[in-house]
Write an enzyme that holds these catalytic residues in place. Sequence first.
Site, PDB file in Angstrom:
ATOM      1  N   LYS A   1      30.798   6.166  45.223  1.00  0.00           N
ATOM      2  CA  LYS A   1      31.808   6.611  46.186  1.00  0.00           C
ATOM      3  C   LYS A   1      32.904   7.443  45.519  1.00  0.00           C
ATOM      4  CE  LYS A   1      32.776   2.404  47.520  1.00  0.00           C
ATOM      5  NZ  LYS A   1      31.847   1.587  46.752  1.00  0.00           N
TER       6      LYS A   1
ATOM      7  N   ARG B   1      36.617  -2.406  54.567  1.00  0.00           N
ATOM      8  CA  ARG B   1      35.587  -3.288  54.004  1.00  0.00           C
ATOM      9  C   ARG B   1      35.170  -4.396  54.956  1.00  0.00           C
ATOM     10  NH1 ARG B   1      36.458  -3.920  47.534  1.00  0.00           N
ATOM     11  NH2 ARG B   1      36.427  -1.700  47.107  1.00  0.00           N
TER      12      ARG B   1
ATOM     13  N   ARG C   1      29.128   0.847  33.491  1.00  0.00           N
ATOM     14  CA  ARG C   1      30.510   1.305  33.698  1.00  0.00           C
ATOM     15  C   ARG C   1      31.488   0.347  33.012  1.00  0.00           C
ATOM     16  NH1 ARG C   1      32.837   1.871  39.711  1.00  0.00           N
ATOM     17  NH2 ARG C   1      33.122  -0.370  39.486  1.00  0.00           N
TER      18      ARG C   1
ATOM     19  N   ARG D   1      36.822  -1.929  32.636  1.00  0.00           N
ATOM     20  CA  ARG D   1      37.249  -2.612  33.856  1.00  0.00           C
ATOM     21  C   ARG D   1      36.811  -4.068  33.788  1.00  0.00           C
ATOM     22  NH1 ARG D   1      36.129   0.742  39.275  1.00  0.00           N
ATOM     23  NH2 ARG D   1      36.194  -1.400  40.036  1.00  0.00           N
TER      24      ARG D   1
ATOM     25  N   ARG E   1      30.709  -9.700  43.738  1.00  0.00           N
ATOM     26  CA  ARG E   1      31.130  -8.538  44.535  1.00  0.00           C
ATOM     27  C   ARG E   1      30.000  -8.070  45.448  1.00  0.00           C
ATOM     28  NH1 ARG E   1      32.832  -4.431  40.272  1.00  0.00           N
ATOM     29  NH2 ARG E   1      33.288  -3.078  42.032  1.00  0.00           N
TER      30      ARG E   1
END
Length: 189
Positions: free
Chosen positions: A14, A89, A128, A134, A145
């Site tokens: 996204k 969401r 990532r 992160r 998630r």
Amino acid sequence: MKNIVIFGAPGSGKGTQSDLLVQKYGFRHISTGDVLRAEIKAGTELGRTASSYIDKGQLLPDALIIDILAATYDALGPCEGVIFDGFPRTIPQAEALKQMLADRNTGVGAMLELDVPEEMLMERLVNRGKTSGRADDNAETIRKRLDVYRSQTAPLVEWYESEGLHHTVKGYGSLEEINAALCAVIDAL
């Protein structure tokens, strides 16, 4: 004004695709994740509250995220359109976004869903996490998630279908192929 909701599971691309669409169309980009990470980094009260949810792989309460979004949207000023990345969401958030935009005499032009198989999502997010640092990109939190996405966020597809705004785009392949498919939908609006 073309307001676009870019939609997909964590790791679907996204943010990357939003950046490309901003360059092509001159849209503004509201990434709730980026807004929240900036608050967390700054150590604000909002950041601490957000962190307590994000670190557990949970969604923030609707009222909190909607207030943040409205303030961010209003601060943008006039533009060609806005890409909403990471919001809504949940169905109540989609309804709140619809109302917030209606109050400003505009609306969502399309919901663009980036469809990516779950095994690819896991691989992308773990990779990532290795490069970005992160904290929420570790295998355990990623699984949580994705569970939250399936149970709370995926039902938005039907909601946006009922609004006549849902478009699915294959979210894997080359960046250029994915972007061309997204642009084809936007150009047809």
